[in-house]
Write an enzyme that holds these catalytic residues in place. Structure first.
Site, mmCIF file in Angstrom:
data_model
loop_
_atom_site.group_PDB
_atom_site.id
_atom_site.type_symbol
_atom_site.label_atom_id
_atom_site.label_comp_id
_atom_site.label_asym_id
_atom_site.label_seq_id
_atom_site.Cartn_x
_atom_site.Cartn_y
_atom_site.Cartn_z
ATOM 1 C CG HIS A 119 -1.857 1.044 1.410
ATOM 2 N ND1 HIS A 119 -1.541 2.319 1.793
ATOM 3 C CD2 HIS A 119 -3.198 1.039 1.206
ATOM 4 C CE1 HIS A 119 -2.640 3.057 1.815
ATOM 5 N NE2 HIS A 119 -3.655 2.305 1.464
ATOM 6 C CG ASP A 197 0.691 -2.082 6.146
ATOM 7 O OD1 ASP A 197 -0.163 -1.993 7.046
ATOM 8 O OD2 ASP A 197 0.524 -1.636 4.997
ATOM 9 C CD GLN A 200 -6.893 -3.952 4.607
ATOM 10 O OE1 GLN A 200 -7.820 -4.624 5.047
ATOM 11 N NE2 GLN A 200 -7.077 -2.724 4.126
ATOM 12 C CE LYS A 223 -7.075 0.375 6.579
ATOM 13 N NZ LYS A 223 -7.876 0.798 5.447
ATOM 14 C CB CYS A 361 -3.572 2.890 -1.828
ATOM 15 S SG CYS A 361 -4.821 4.134 -1.575
HETATM 16 N N1 PMP Z 1 -1.670 -0.342 4.728
HETATM 17 C C1 PMP Z 1 -2.678 -1.040 4.193
HETATM 18 C C2 PMP Z 1 -2.414 -2.447 3.724
HETATM 19 C C3 PMP Z 1 -3.942 -0.480 4.083
HETATM 20 O O1 PMP Z 1 -4.943 -1.183 3.544
HETATM 21 C C4 PMP Z 1 -4.135 0.842 4.548
HETATM 22 C C5 PMP Z 1 -5.487 1.524 4.429
HETATM 23 N N2 PMP Z 1 -6.166 1.328 3.238
HETATM 24 C C6 PMP Z 1 -3.056 1.532 5.093
HETATM 25 C C7 PMP Z 1 -1.832 0.905 5.178
HETATM 26 C C8 PMP Z 1 -3.192 2.927 5.608
HETATM 27 O O2 PMP Z 1 -4.060 2.931 6.714
HETATM 28 P P1 PMP Z 1 -4.614 4.301 7.294
HETATM 29 O O3 PMP Z 1 -5.273 5.006 6.146
HETATM 30 O O4 PMP Z 1 -5.599 3.855 8.335
HETATM 31 O O5 PMP Z 1 -3.471 5.056 7.865
#
Ligand code: PMP
Length: 408
Positions: A119, A197, A200, A223, A361
């Site tokens: 991401h 990270d 998810q 999440k 993303c």
């Molecule tokens: N890493 C992953 C794998 C994500 O799916 C996301 C959110 N879509 C993020 C990082 C970023 O998370 P946040 O927007 O809550 O900071």
């Protein structure tokens, strides 16, 4: 296993939107009553700042805030609550790690080993760290379906000065649970640290940081059934001690002098300058407790069951292409043949189904799977097989004409 109808009844978004099928929990999850109540209670019963007031309501909210470190430590099986740094979310936590590598932990020509499923929040900060340290980034060769090959990964260490391995626990597009315990063992054998990270992974999979032995794990409250604005960086204490904050200000310092000397507080407070998202942390506390009461093994099993159920039903349709048939953690990436993902998503919206389309993303992933845009359905504990059946019936009848009509 929990009773999904009972679970659904805990979520006002489900009770208030009877006809909505929400398959976008990977973007953000719904929140149960007790999370919302914790936020309401804060604003209506003891609204005050933390760590700054010598009066009852402030002492009380400070205690709940600080106790949340213990809840989160229990949630991910960390021994020491001081290893739980509160942040505004995964992005902030991931940036804090990369920032410290860029400034303090990497030297010229050191290698950051990562992948192309990342991401943006877990790759862009490392681009900056690379720039800062004049280090290099290398990508682990993944299989064409973005699954992980431990052998190819281990080969990356040959004759390279790899200092850090950066990966997701679960890919936000492909839904695979990467073998983080093995990945970490191999990294440590080669003297590299591991930053994961968990955005998810943590909401869907039982995490045990002691067993995984990861050095850093980042995740977001919103999440995992909690409110937005709060998140966590777990780090090993001795590493957090060596790190510097990205922000300076109130509450993180013990003293400062007019010659510019700053004496910071200890870990984790030194990273938490300024008034934090207090209600976010209090809500996250309840979210983690709720998930632990459901049992993370059950949450994981239910996520796997829904994923499998959806994939098995999709496999029977001629008009669907699935990109991650081995997905495990509530994420299914697919397309309707010949229909642009966003057009299909707009049509599904008209049919009462909310799901995401695009590159999610993860803009480098197209180099691996050769697809730029997908539909992504993501599930959580309140979703059901009945919702999936309704959605599959809609997909069966979807045509390009209907999709185009829906956007005109
Ligand atoms: N890493 C992953 C794998 C994500 O799916 C996301 C959110 N879509 C993020 C990082 C970023 O998370 P946040 O927007 O809550 O900071």
């Amino acid at each position: 296993m929990f009773d999904v109808n009972k679970v659904r009844n805990d979520f006002p978004m489900i009770r208030n939107n009877k006809d909505l099928i929400y398959f976008d929990s990977g973007a953000t999850s719904f929140k149960p009553d007790r999370v919302i109540k914790a936020i309401m209670d804060y604003y209506t019963l003891y609204n005050s700042n933390i760590h700054r007031g010598d009066y009852d309501i402030s002492i009380s909210v400070s205690k709940t805030y600080d106790d949340t470190r213990k809840t989160i430590a229990r949630f991910i099986n960390a021994d020491d609550p001081r290893c739980i740094v509160f942040s505004s979310g995964s992005t902030a936590s991931l940036n804090l790690v990369a920032y410290n590598f860029g400034r303090n932990f990497l030297k010229e020509c050191d290698v950051i080993l990562t992948s192309q499923v990342e991401h943006a929040s877990n790759i862009l900060p490392w681009f900056k760290a690379r720039e800062e340290a004049k280090a290099n980034i290398e990508y682990i060769p993944l299989n064409p379906d973005a699954t992980f090959d431990l052998k190819k990964y281990e080969e990356c260490f040959k004759d390279k000065n790899i200092k850090v391995v950066v990966l997701p626990y679960v890919s936000n597009v492909m839904g695979y649970i990467y073998p983080i315990k093995e990945i970490t063992r191999i990294a440590h054998e080669h003297g590299a640290l591991v930053s994961i990270d968990g955005a998810q992974g943590v909401p869907h999979v039982k995490i045990d940081v002691k067993d995984l032995d990861v050095d850093f794990l980042s995740f977001s409250s919103h999440k995992m059934l909690g409110p937005a604005g709060a998140g966590v960086l777990y780090g090993k204490y001795e590493l957090l001690e060596k790190m510097e904050p990205m922000m300076y200000g109130g509450d993180s310092n013990a003293r400062f002098y007019n010659d510019g000397t700053i004496i910071l507080k200890n870990v984790p407070e030194k990273f938490e300058s300024g008034t934090p998202c207090i209600e976010g942390v209090l809500g996250m506390n309840e979210a983690a407790k709720y998930l632990m009461e459901l049992g993370m093994e059950n949450v994981e099993e239910y996520g796997r069951y829904l994923t499998r159920y959806f994939i098995d039903r999709l496999k029977n349709l001629d008009n669907v292409e699935i990109y991650n048939p081995e997905s495990e953690a509530g994420i299914v990436a697919f397309n309707l043949k010949g229909i642009f993902a966003q057009d299909a998503a707009s049509y599904f919206n008209k049919c009462g189904v909310a799901l995401r389309s695009g590159n999610h993303c993860a803009k480098l992933l197209q180099n691996v799977i050769n697809v730029t845009e997908t539909l992504r359905a993501t599930f959580n504990v309140y979703n059901t097989t009945e919702e999936i059946d309704r959605f599959v019936d809609i997909i069966k009848d979807t045509t390009i004409e209907k999709c185009v009509d829906s956007i005109l």
